[in-house]
Design a protein around this motif. Structure first.
Motif, PDB file in Angstrom:
ATOM      1  N   GLN A   1     -12.538 -30.920 -37.752  1.00  0.00           N
ATOM      2  CA  GLN A   1     -12.060 -29.597 -38.123  1.00  0.00           C
ATOM      3  C   GLN A   1     -12.653 -28.548 -37.193  1.00  0.00           C
ATOM      4  N   SER A   2     -11.885 -27.517 -36.939  1.00  0.00           N
ATOM      5  CA  SER A   2     -12.389 -26.392 -36.160  1.00  0.00           C
ATOM      6  C   SER A   2     -12.970 -25.355 -37.132  1.00  0.00           C
ATOM      7  N   PRO A   3     -13.890 -24.485 -36.610  1.00  0.00           N
ATOM      8  CA  PRO A   3     -14.313 -24.372 -35.208  1.00  0.00           C
ATOM      9  C   PRO A   3     -15.454 -25.323 -34.877  1.00  0.00           C
ATOM     10  N   ARG A   4     -15.590 -25.640 -33.566  1.00  0.00           N
ATOM     11  CA  ARG A   4     -16.689 -26.460 -33.077  1.00  0.00           C
ATOM     12  C   ARG A   4     -17.525 -25.644 -32.091  1.00  0.00           C
ATOM     13  N   ARG A   5     -18.137 -24.566 -32.586  1.00  0.00           N
ATOM     14  CA  ARG A   5     -18.928 -23.689 -31.718  1.00  0.00           C
ATOM     15  C   ARG A   5     -20.092 -24.435 -31.077  1.00  0.00           C
TER      16      ARG A   5
ATOM     17  N   THR B   1     -11.186 -49.835 -36.035  1.00  0.00           N
ATOM     18  CA  THR B   1     -12.205 -49.239 -35.188  1.00  0.00           C
ATOM     19  C   THR B   1     -12.449 -47.809 -35.650  1.00  0.00           C
ATOM     20  N   SER B   2     -13.650 -47.301 -35.348  1.00  0.00           N
ATOM     21  CA  SER B   2     -14.086 -46.037 -35.937  1.00  0.00           C
ATOM     22  C   SER B   2     -14.375 -44.974 -34.897  1.00  0.00           C
ATOM     23  N   ILE B   3     -14.341 -43.741 -35.367  1.00  0.00           N
ATOM     24  CA  ILE B   3     -14.709 -42.593 -34.538  1.00  0.00           C
ATOM     25  C   ILE B   3     -15.352 -41.564 -35.462  1.00  0.00           C
ATOM     26  N   ILE B   4     -16.408 -40.916 -35.000  1.00  0.00           N
ATOM     27  CA  ILE B   4     -17.116 -39.950 -35.832  1.00  0.00           C
ATOM     28  C   ILE B   4     -16.771 -38.533 -35.395  1.00  0.00           C
ATOM     29  N   SER B   5     -16.611 -37.646 -36.358  1.00  0.00           N
ATOM     30  CA  SER B   5     -16.371 -36.240 -36.045  1.00  0.00           C
ATOM     31  C   SER B   5     -17.011 -35.389 -37.124  1.00  0.00           C
ATOM     32  N   ARG B   6     -16.727 -34.105 -37.080  1.00  0.00           N
ATOM     33  CA  ARG B   6     -17.408 -33.159 -37.956  1.00  0.00           C
ATOM     34  C   ARG B   6     -16.406 -32.317 -38.726  1.00  0.00           C
ATOM     35  N   LEU B   7     -16.745 -32.051 -39.987  1.00  0.00           N
ATOM     36  CA  LEU B   7     -15.939 -31.170 -40.821  1.00  0.00           C
ATOM     37  C   LEU B   7     -16.452 -29.739 -40.708  1.00  0.00           C
ATOM     38  N   ALA B   8     -15.671 -28.797 -41.226  1.00  0.00           N
ATOM     39  CA  ALA B   8     -16.027 -27.383 -41.105  1.00  0.00           C
ATOM     40  C   ALA B   8     -17.332 -27.052 -41.820  1.00  0.00           C
ATOM     41  N   ASP B   9     -17.702 -27.845 -42.836  1.00  0.00           N
ATOM     42  CA  ASP B   9     -18.950 -27.581 -43.557  1.00  0.00           C
ATOM     43  C   ASP B   9     -20.177 -28.159 -42.849  1.00  0.00           C
ATOM     44  N   GLY B  10     -19.976 -28.768 -41.667  1.00  0.00           N
ATOM     45  CA  GLY B  10     -21.082 -29.307 -40.888  1.00  0.00           C
ATOM     46  C   GLY B  10     -21.375 -30.769 -41.139  1.00  0.00           C
TER      47      GLY B  10
END
Length: 322
Positions: free
Chosen positions: A33-37, A77-86
Motif C-alpha cells: 500500500q502507498s505511501p512508501r516514504r 512462492t512469496s513476496i513481502i511488502s508493507r501496509l499503510a499502517d507500517g
C-alpha cells in the motif's frame, strides 16, 4: 487513480524536458500500500533530477477481505511488502504479480515520463507503453553479470522461505549463495554474513533494505555490497537525464567522463540494456524502432568502452553508480 499519492523532489533545472514548472512525472508502483516514504524518499534524496513522484500500491483501495485473499498459500512462492499502517504482509507472488501487471497495462502512452516497479521479487516482464524500470530485472541483471564474471555472489533475502524459493534459471550455471536477513536487524544481517562467508560480493536483494543496511553489511564483511535501491535510483537517473550528467559524490571521475559522452537517448537505452531487455522491448518503451535501438546500443557500448552488456553492468557497479 485509487490510492495515488504525490510528492515532489527537486533538483537542477537542466534535466531533460523538465523545468521548474514541469518536473518529470514518475509513477512508483509498489506491491503493498502507498505511501512508501521510507523507500521512495531515500532514492529521491540523491537524485539530481527534478521529479514529481506519484505512488500507487497494488493493495490500495482493497478491502481487508480482498487483501487477505492475496496472502501467500501453501505451495505458492512469496513476496513481502508493507501496509499503510507500517505492518508487513506476505503475499502470493504470482497473484500479486498479475494485479501489478493490470495496473501498469492501464497506464496510457506517455501518461508518465517513467514508471518504476518497486519490487525485487516479481520475475516477469510488464507490458508498458511508458519507459519502465523493473527493479527485479535490474537487480537480476546485475547479479548475473557479477556471477558470470567469476564472482561468488551472496544474496540476502528479506524472507527466510525465499532462500528455498530462489529460482532464477539464468543463474543456474553460476555459484550463488543465499541467506536470510531483515531490514534494520543487525543480528540477522550478521548471521546472514556468516552463511555467506564464501561469497565475494553481497547483494541486498530487496528494495526494503536501506542505505544504513548497506553500510552495516559493508563494514562487517569488508566486501562490496550492492543495494537494490541504488540500482533503481541509477536507472531512474539514466532514463531521465537529458543533459550532461553532473558530478556526484562517490562516483569515479573516469566513469562520469564516459557517461558524459552519451546522448540523452543513449543513456536511456543504456539503462534498459542493463535490465537485460531486448531491442524490441526497449523500442516499445521508448517509442522508437528496434533498428534505432540497435544503433544506439552499438554507439553507447563504444563510448563506454565495453564489449558486452555484462561488462557494462560491471562497469556501472564498479564505478559506484549503483
Amino acid at each position: 487513480m485509487t490510492g495515488e499519492t504525490v510528492r515532489e523532489s527537486s533538483g537542477p533545472d537542466d534535466a531533460a524536458q523538465a523545468t521548474p514548472d514541469r518536473p518529470h512525472r514518475v509513477m512508483f508502483v509498489s506491491v503493498g500500500q502507498s505511501p512508501r516514504r521510507d523507500l521512495i524518499d531515500e532514492m529521491l534524496k540523491n537524485l539530481d533530477v527534478p521529479i514529481e513522484a506519484l505512488e500507487i500500491g497494488a493493495l490500495d483501495g482493497l478491502s481487508a477481505q480482498h487483501i487477505d485473499a492475496l496472502r501467500v498459500r501453501p505451495g505458492e512462492t512469496s513476496i513481502i511488502s508493507r501496509l499503510a499502517d507500517g505492518s508487513d504482509i506476505v503475499l502470493s507472488k504470482p497473484r500479486i504479480g498479475e494485479r501489478m501487471a493490470e495496473i501498469v497495462a492501464a497506464f496510457s502512452p506517455k501518461q508518465y515520463d517513467l514508471v518504476v516497479m518497486l519490487s525485487t521479487g516479481l520475475f516477469r516482464d510488464f507490458e508498458s507503453t511508458c519507459p519502465t524500470v523493473n527493479a527485479q530485472r535490474a537487480i537480476e541483471s546485475a547479479i548475473i553479470s557479477l556471477a558470470a564474471h567469476g564472482a561468488v555472489v551472496g544474496l540476502i533475502q528479506p524472507l527466510e522461505q525465499q532462500i528455498h524459493e530462489l529460482d532464477i534459471p539464468a543463474l543456474s550455471p553460476y555459484r550463488v549463495l543465499a541467506a536470510y536477513g531483515r531490514e534494520g536487524d543487525r543480528s540477522l544481517l550478521a548471521r546472514a554474513l556468516m552463511d555467506l562467508s564464501g561469497s565475494e560480493i553481497i547483494v541486498l536483494n530487496s528494495v526494503s533494505f536501506t542505505e544504513a543496511d548497506r553500510e552495516t553489511v559493508a563494514r562487517a564483511s569488508g566486501k562490496p555490497v550492492v543495494l537494490a535501491r541504488r540500482i533503481v535510483a541509477s536507472a531512474i537517473r539514466l532514463l531521465l537525464h537529458d543533459t550532461r550528467p553532473v558530478a556526484l559524490p562517490g562516483i569515479s571521475s573516469e566513469f562520469m567522463e564516459k557517461l558524459a559522452r552519451l546522448t540523452p537517448r543513449e543513456r536511456q537505452v543504456m539503462s534498459l540494456v542493463a535490465e537485460g531487455l531486448s531491442n524490441k522491448a526497449i523500442a516499445r518503451q521508448l517509442g522508437i524502432s528496434p533498428k534505432t535501438v540497435e544503433i544506439h546500443r552499438s554507439n553507447l557500448m563504444g563510448k563506454m568502452e565495453v564489449s558486452s552488456s555484462s561488462a557494462l553492468i560491471r562497469l556501472v557497479i564498479g564505478a559506484g553508480w549503483s
